[in-house]
Design a protein around this motif. Structure first.
Motif, PDB file in Angstrom:
ATOM      1  N   LEU A 189       0.830  -1.202   0.000  1.00 10.17           N
ATOM      2  CA  LEU A 189       0.000   0.000   0.000  1.00 10.17           C
ATOM      3  C   LEU A 189       0.863   1.250   0.000  1.00 10.17           C
ATOM      4  CD1 LEU A 189      -2.736   1.462   0.265  1.00 10.17           C
ATOM      5  CD2 LEU A 189      -2.569   1.132   2.744  1.00 10.17           C
ATOM      6  N   GLY A 190       1.903   1.270   0.820  1.00 11.57           N
ATOM      7  CA  GLY A 190       2.801   2.422   0.851  1.00 11.57           C
ATOM      8  C   GLY A 190       3.524   2.625  -0.465  1.00 11.57           C
ATOM      9  N   ARG A 191       3.930   1.513  -1.097  1.00 12.58           N
ATOM     10  CA  ARG A 191       4.626   1.615  -2.380  1.00 12.58           C
ATOM     11  C   ARG A 191       3.704   2.161  -3.466  1.00 12.58           C
ATOM     12  NH1 ARG A 191       5.411  -0.421  -7.186  1.00 12.58           N
ATOM     13  NH2 ARG A 191       3.566  -1.742  -6.987  1.00 12.58           N
ATOM     14  N   MET A 192       2.475   1.612  -3.530  1.00 11.02           N
ATOM     15  CA  MET A 192       1.530   2.044  -4.560  1.00 11.02           C
ATOM     16  C   MET A 192       1.105   3.503  -4.355  1.00 11.02           C
ATOM     17  SD  MET A 192      -0.741  -1.477  -4.692  1.00 11.02           S
ATOM     18  CE  MET A 192      -1.888  -0.938  -5.976  1.00 11.02           C
ATOM     19  N   ALA A 193       0.917   3.896  -3.112  1.00 11.52           N
ATOM     20  CA  ALA A 193       0.532   5.283  -2.826  1.00 11.52           C
ATOM     21  C   ALA A 193       1.647   6.247  -3.223  1.00 11.52           C
ATOM     22  CB  ALA A 193       0.199   5.431  -1.340  1.00 11.52           C
ATOM     23  N   THR A 194       2.893   5.885  -2.912  1.00  7.83           N
ATOM     24  CA  THR A 194       4.030   6.743  -3.268  1.00  7.83           C
ATOM     25  C   THR A 194       4.170   6.855  -4.781  1.00  7.83           C
ATOM     26  OG1 THR A 194       5.166   6.026  -1.253  1.00  7.83           O
ATOM     27  CG2 THR A 194       6.506   7.107  -2.935  1.00  7.83           C
ATOM     28  N   LEU A 195       4.021   5.729  -5.476  1.00  8.56           N
ATOM     29  CA  LEU A 195       4.129   5.745  -6.933  1.00  8.56           C
ATOM     30  C   LEU A 195       3.041   6.626  -7.552  1.00  8.56           C
ATOM     31  CD1 LEU A 195       5.532   4.711  -9.450  1.00  8.56           C
ATOM     32  CD2 LEU A 195       4.055   2.686  -9.381  1.00  8.56           C
ATOM     33  N   ALA A 196       1.833   6.564  -6.986  1.00 11.13           N
ATOM     34  CA  ALA A 196       0.748   7.403  -7.497  1.00 11.13           C
ATOM     35  C   ALA A 196       1.085   8.881  -7.347  1.00 11.13           C
ATOM     36  CB  ALA A 196      -0.551   7.078  -6.767  1.00 11.13           C
ATOM     37  N   LEU A 197       1.670   9.270  -6.223  1.00 11.31           N
ATOM     38  CA  LEU A 197       2.036  10.673  -5.997  1.00 11.31           C
ATOM     39  C   LEU A 197       3.192  11.095  -6.913  1.00 11.31           C
ATOM     40  CD1 LEU A 197       1.740  10.762  -2.106  1.00 11.31           C
ATOM     41  CD2 LEU A 197       0.268  11.957  -3.741  1.00 11.31           C
ATOM     42  N   ASP A 304      -3.628  22.491  -4.798  1.00  5.49           N
ATOM     43  CA  ASP A 304      -2.613  22.898  -3.817  1.00  5.49           C
ATOM     44  C   ASP A 304      -1.881  21.690  -3.236  1.00  5.49           C
ATOM     45  OD1 ASP A 304      -3.418  25.618  -4.078  1.00  5.49           O
ATOM     46  OD2 ASP A 304      -5.107  25.216  -2.743  1.00  5.49           O
ATOM     47  N   VAL A 305      -2.549  20.577  -3.160  1.00  9.57           N
ATOM     48  CA  VAL A 305      -1.941  19.354  -2.633  1.00  9.57           C
ATOM     49  C   VAL A 305      -2.667  18.144  -3.224  1.00  9.57           C
ATOM     50  CG1 VAL A 305      -3.439  19.256  -0.577  1.00  9.57           C
ATOM     51  CG2 VAL A 305      -1.188  18.138  -0.538  1.00  9.57           C
ATOM     52  N   ASN A 306      -1.909  17.112  -3.553  1.00 11.10           N
ATOM     53  CA  ASN A 306      -2.503  15.844  -4.003  1.00 11.10           C
ATOM     54  C   ASN A 306      -2.569  14.884  -2.821  1.00 11.10           C
ATOM     55  OD1 ASN A 306      -2.866  16.494  -6.752  1.00 11.10           O
ATOM     56  ND2 ASN A 306      -0.692  16.137  -7.144  1.00 11.10           N
ATOM     57  N   ILE A 307      -3.657  14.156  -2.741  1.00  7.32           N
ATOM     58  CA  ILE A 307      -3.849  13.236  -1.622  1.00  7.32           C
ATOM     59  C   ILE A 307      -4.130  11.832  -2.145  1.00  7.32           C
ATOM     60  CG2 ILE A 307      -5.381  12.592   0.291  1.00  7.32           C
ATOM     61  CD1 ILE A 307      -5.650  15.474   1.009  1.00  7.32           C
ATOM     62  N   VAL A 308      -3.431  10.883  -1.546  1.00  9.33           N
ATOM     63  CA  VAL A 308      -3.734   9.459  -1.734  1.00  9.33           C
ATOM     64  C   VAL A 308      -4.203   8.943  -0.380  1.00  9.33           C
ATOM     65  CG1 VAL A 308      -2.831   7.173  -2.296  1.00  9.33           C
ATOM     66  CG2 VAL A 308      -1.994   9.182  -3.532  1.00  9.33           C
ATOM     67  N   THR A 309      -5.292   8.216  -0.372  1.00  6.91           N
ATOM     68  CA  THR A 309      -5.810   7.723   0.891  1.00  6.91           C
ATOM     69  C   THR A 309      -6.131   6.238   0.836  1.00  6.91           C
ATOM     70  OG1 THR A 309      -7.507   8.041   2.611  1.00  6.91           O
ATOM     71  CG2 THR A 309      -8.226   8.265   0.330  1.00  6.91           C
ATOM     72  N   HIS A 310      -6.042   5.623   1.992  1.00  4.96           N
ATOM     73  CA  HIS A 310      -6.555   4.270   2.199  1.00  4.96           C
ATOM     74  C   HIS A 310      -8.064   4.365   2.386  1.00  4.96           C
ATOM     75  CE1 HIS A 310      -8.281   1.972   5.588  1.00  4.96           C
ATOM     76  NE2 HIS A 310      -7.825   0.920   4.930  1.00  4.96           N
ATOM     77  N   ALA A 311      -8.777   3.315   1.996  1.00  6.84           N
ATOM     78  CA  ALA A 311     -10.219   3.238   2.216  1.00  6.84           C
ATOM     79  C   ALA A 311     -10.604   1.767   2.357  1.00  6.84           C
ATOM     80  CB  ALA A 311     -10.988   3.882   1.070  1.00  6.84           C
ATOM     81  N   ASN A 312     -11.852   1.528   2.762  1.00  9.23           N
ATOM     82  CA  ASN A 312     -12.380   0.173   2.876  1.00  9.23           C
ATOM     83  C   ASN A 312     -13.605   0.042   1.991  1.00  9.23           C
ATOM     84  OD1 ASN A 312     -10.589  -0.862   5.046  1.00  9.23           O
ATOM     85  ND2 ASN A 312     -11.538   0.785   6.213  1.00  9.23           N
TER      86      ASN A 312
END
Length: 374
Positions: A189-197, A304-312
């Motif tokens: 999850l951390g890897r995919m979120a970082t790659l998306a950003l 102003d800022v891009n956000i990647v979030t976890h969800a269920n």
């Protein structure tokens, strides 16, 4: 010592062969006589009797005086205990995720009762303070009395419980430590979120994690994955943007929404000129609070800022508020399916080595204005 080890190995071999024979013959079938089994299995009456005693206690076989050995008519019936830490469903850090997980466990249990002749018993279990085996005495007594063929444990540590090893009782754990586990792949999850950003051209990337009341849910894996990927991409890592929400000493706990709200106010407040342009928030409820603060501060998501979030999957948290965000989700239904699937394997082969199934997150949504995530 060597002779004792050989005896134990011989006993386990006889036990497993008799067990396989019972399942092959099926309910009600009559097995060969004691003399025939001793000859076929090349064993003594003492070792054979010990194996039969164990199988009889497990309700796989039964013996009738002067009639013989028979396969139990309920051999395919299974009693599965589902143990759940009730503190996950209440309190400041409680999430709808846990109630959805409970509902999915109930639905799967109902289907298995209808189609597989399994009886699932749900129990709320308040864990004792032990990070190795947190099952209280009353549950241990049920286990020792062989009331279950298998266990699913949510939020309860089951590692190194001697009774499991002695009786080969399969137990699959989630959100805790056990021999056989299903867990969320937070590193991925951390890897995919970082790659998306990175693909959204973010240069100052941060990660926010909550302060949780459950020590076993705290996880540094997403942070480690982010640092590794940034290093591979030869991008700078900003330790000041890696933040865990802070709970003031005056307050014992804060809700996850409050944690996200206060952290966003702190990071994007007027007194803080250094700001990230991309953030991965590892908890959806924390994101929910952060969005309130960012709106109050006039910070525009996606500009102003891009956000990647976890969800269920299926959660009402963040409903209708993620249009300009990247969302990776875990599905409680998949977690339940993985837990039961691993338990099925264990009930067929109790000697299965220690196993951890890591479930990868799925991309739910990516900003329409950005390059498509691959």
């Amino acid at each position: 010592m060597k002779s004792q080890l050989k005896a134990e190995t011989k006993f386990e071999g006889i036990y497993k062969r008799l067990r396989e024979l019972a399942y092959t013959r099926g309910p009600g079938a009559k097995l060969p006589t004691i003399r025939q089994l001793c000859d076929e299995l090349s064993t003594t009456r003492v070792t054979l009797s010990d194996a039969l005693n164990k199988l009889e206690a497990e309700q796989i076989l039964y013996r009738k005086d002067r009639q013989g050995i028979f396969v139990s008519p309920t051999i395919y019936h299974k009693a599965i205990g589902i143990l759940f830490d009730p503190s996950l469903l209440s309190g400041p850090a409680a999430s709808p995720f846990w109630s959805m997980l409970w509902i999915n466990l109930e639905q799967e249990a109902q289907q298995r009762t209808a189609y597989r002749e399994e009886i699932c018993t749900f129990r709320f279990v308040k864990p004792i303070s032990d990070h190795i085996n947190s099952l209280p005495d009353d549950i241990q007594e049920l286990i020792e009395n062989r009331k279950f063929n298998g266990l699913l444990a949510v939020g309860l540590h089951t590692r190194k419980a001697r009774s499991y090893e002695d009786m080969d009782l399969p137990c699959v754990s989630f959100a805790a430590n056990g021999y056989w586990n299903v867990t969320l792949d937070s590193r991925e999850l951390g890897r995919m979120a970082t790659l998306a950003l990175i693909q959204q051209n973010c240069k100052r990337i941060g990660i926010w994690t909550p302060t949780l009341q459950y020590p076993y849910l705290e996880d540094t894996e997403p942070i480690l994955a982010m640092r590794q990927l940034l290093n591979e991409q030869k991008l700078p890592y900003y330790p000041e943007f890696t933040r865990q929400s802070y709970v003031p000493p005056s307050q014992k706990t804060l809700t996850l929404q409050e944690q996200g709200y206060l952290l966003a106010k702190e990071v994007f407040g007027a007194f803080n000129p250094t700001r990230p342009d991309g953030i991965f928030i590892s908890n959806d409820m924390m994101t929910d609070g952060a969005l309130v603060a960012l709106e109050e501060l006039g910070i525009r998501i996606g500009q102003d800022v891009n956000i990647v979030t976890h969800a269920n999957a299926g959660s009402p948290i963040l409903f209708g508020r993620t249009r300009n965000m990247t969302v990776f989700e875990f599905d409680p239904a998949y977690i339940v399916q993985a837990m039961f699937s691993l338990l099925d394997q264990l009930m067929l082969d109790p000697a299965l080595p220690t196993t951890t199934i890591r479930l990868r997150p799925q991309l739910r949504q990516y900003p329409l204005t950005s390059t498509r995530f691959i």
